[in-house]
Write an enzyme that holds these catalytic residues in place. Structure first.
Site, short mmCIF file in Angstrom:
data_model
loop_
_atom_site.label_atom_id
_atom_site.label_comp_id
_atom_site.label_asym_id
_atom_site.label_seq_id
_atom_site.Cartn_x
_atom_site.Cartn_y
_atom_site.Cartn_z
CG HIS A 149 -1.68 5.77 3.27
ND1 HIS A 149 -2.87 6.44 3.32
CD2 HIS A 149 -1.64 5.16 2.05
CE1 HIS A 149 -3.54 6.25 2.19
NE2 HIS A 149 -2.82 5.47 1.41
NE ARG A 158 -5.92 -6.09 5.30
CZ ARG A 158 -5.48 -5.25 4.37
NH1 ARG A 158 -6.03 -5.21 3.18
NH2 ARG A 158 -4.45 -4.45 4.60
CD GLU A 216 -3.75 8.26 -2.53
OE1 GLU A 216 -2.87 7.75 -1.81
OE2 GLU A 216 -4.31 7.65 -3.46
CB THR A 379 -0.96 8.49 1.01
OG1 THR A 379 -1.69 8.27 -0.19
CG2 THR A 379 -1.66 9.55 1.83
#
Length: 448
Positions: A149, A158, A216, A379
């Site tokens: 996750h 990113r 989640e 998660t």
């Protein structure tokens, strides 16, 4: 390990066999006061009523709880007072209940042979009961323990090369959540309102109802009394302020586990999380299953935890790292759908950090944990795409649609959608389950 036989009839595939006996808080039409019970098959054993009408059961030499203490523990609207007992009491009393409910146990005459006089009073159909929030949660901390996750989210925001932040490999990252908005299964979740940007290039945010609502898949673990127990009001400290919990003792402070859906407003979260982290994107609702499964019921499903490289600092090192093999599933159903669509299949064993490491790190600065505190795993994603445990991962940050069984396309959750989380441990001839964490999305209460 062969199944234990009970005199209470239930299907071989029941998730609440004698090997489980999960805890709950329930009420019934004949007695609307919330009180403590345990599940056996499709029944609930009413421990509060049992402590009143069958005092002699709690006088048996194998029972670790005396009659008057039993009344105090089980005539409660939450499990906190019982959870404050020591781990030895929890284990001994669970064994006592298994003997009491078994087909050929030494306590046969106390309950099994008193069908007419006692059964109707203390064994209720679950369909006739209302299940309540099982624990009064004083504090809630949600962690970020899944390597997959962390990588999936980091790669979205990113790059794959810089997906996981350097500190993640050394600490179980977490944040303090909102205890007041933890709700039991079946409670509707209203779409939250908040600030977000309609486009990343916009100069300023807008106020509106969330457009990127997500689930989640998580599990919740609850703090109990530890080796010594605490005889306070059910919310007492298990470690003194300033005194950390040693990694070797950490598991003794975990009473049990439940399913958790940590609903997330991804657009609100994206705008607000810099620089301090989750706030309104996370605090509008967290759904837990109404059953608390004790760690001792999970013992047959203990497995080795994942190897950690690089290894953590000394205070987080475990001699025999372990976790539990718990199969987890998320299903979504639209308001017009007849069938559920499976969106996630994962397993707790995929987690990189363990719950004992999370609890130890939580206390290392001297934080005083209390009975009833809830720790979320974060998660629970795994190595395959089917294991991705949030829509954020499944839809690649909102860039990809996914199909319902009806053929309808989705990106995020819509009003009227229901989300159901289930969890099962499969043994030889029996299974241990957690019930379900169910929530239906309702429209935002704020009018724009």
């Amino acid at each position: 390990m062969s199944p234990i036989k009970s005199f209470v009839d239930y299907h071989p595939d029941s998730q609440f066999p004698l090997e489980n006996l999960p805890w709950c808080i329930f009420s019934s039409p004949s007695n609307p006061s919330p009180r403590v019970g345990v599940a056996i098959g499709e029944k609930i054993l009413d421990l509060a009523t049992l402590s009143s009408v069958a005092k002699e059961i709690f006088e048996h030499e194998t029972c670790p709880i005396v009659p008057e203490r039993a009344k105090a523990l089980f005539y409660q609207p939450c499990l906190n007072l019982y959870m404050s007992e020591s781990r030895d009491v929890h284990r001994s009393f669970r064994s006592f209940l298994q003997s009491l409910l078994s087909l050929d146990g030494p306590l046969r005459g106390y309950l099994q042979d008193r069908r007419e006089s006692l059964h109707a009073q203390v064994l209720l159909d679950q369909t006739e009961a209302t299940l309540h929030l099982p624990v009064r949660v004083g504090d809630y901390t949600d962690f970020y323990l899944s390597k997959e996750h962390a990588f999936n989210c980091g790669a979205l925001f990113r790059s794959k090369e810089n997906a996981i932040q350097p500190n993640w490999w050394h600490i179980p990252v977490g944040y303090h959540g909102r205890a007041s908005s933890i709700v039991p299964s079946g409670t509707p979740i209203h779409r939250p309102a908040g600030q977000y940007k309609l486009s990343p290039t916009d100069a300023a945010p807008v106020l509106g109802s969330c457009m990127r609502l997500d689930y989640e898949l998580e599990m919740a673990f609850f703090v109990g009394g530890g080796e010594q127990g605490t005889k306070a009001d059910g919310h007492g400290e298990v470690n003194e302020l300033g005194q950390p919990i040693n990694i070797r003792e950490a598991e003794s402070y975990i009473f049990g586990a439940a399913l958790l859906n940590d609903w997330s407003a991804r657009d609100i979260q994206a705008w607000e999380y810099v620089p301090l982290g989750p706030f309104n994107g996370k605090n509008f609702g967290s759904t837990i299953s109404p059953w608390i499964v004790e760690l001792s019921a999970l013992e047959p499903f203990r497995v080795a935890a994942r190897v950690q490289e690089p290894g953590p600092l000394e205070y987080l090192r475990e001699e025999k790292r372990s976790t539990w093999d718990i199969n987890l599933k998320v299903e979504v159903k639209g308001s017009r759908d007849e069938e559920w669509t499976t969106t996630t299949e994962s397993n707790l064993k995929y987690m990189y950090w363990t719950m004992t490491q999370a609890l130890t790190h939580h206390s290392i600065g001297g934080c005083n944990l209390r009975v009833g505190d809830m720790l979320g795993t974060g998660t629970i994603s795994g190595p395959e795409e089917k294991n991705w445990a949030s829509l954020l991962e499944k839809n690649l940050g909102g860039k990809r649609e996914w199909a319902m069984r009806s053929g309808e396309r989705r990106t995020w959750l819509q009003d009227g959608d229901s989300v159901r989380i289930t969890g099962l441990c499969q043994g030889e001839g029996f299974r241990v389950g957690f019930g379900e964490a169910l929530g239906k999305v309702e429209s935002c209460k704020v009018k724009f």
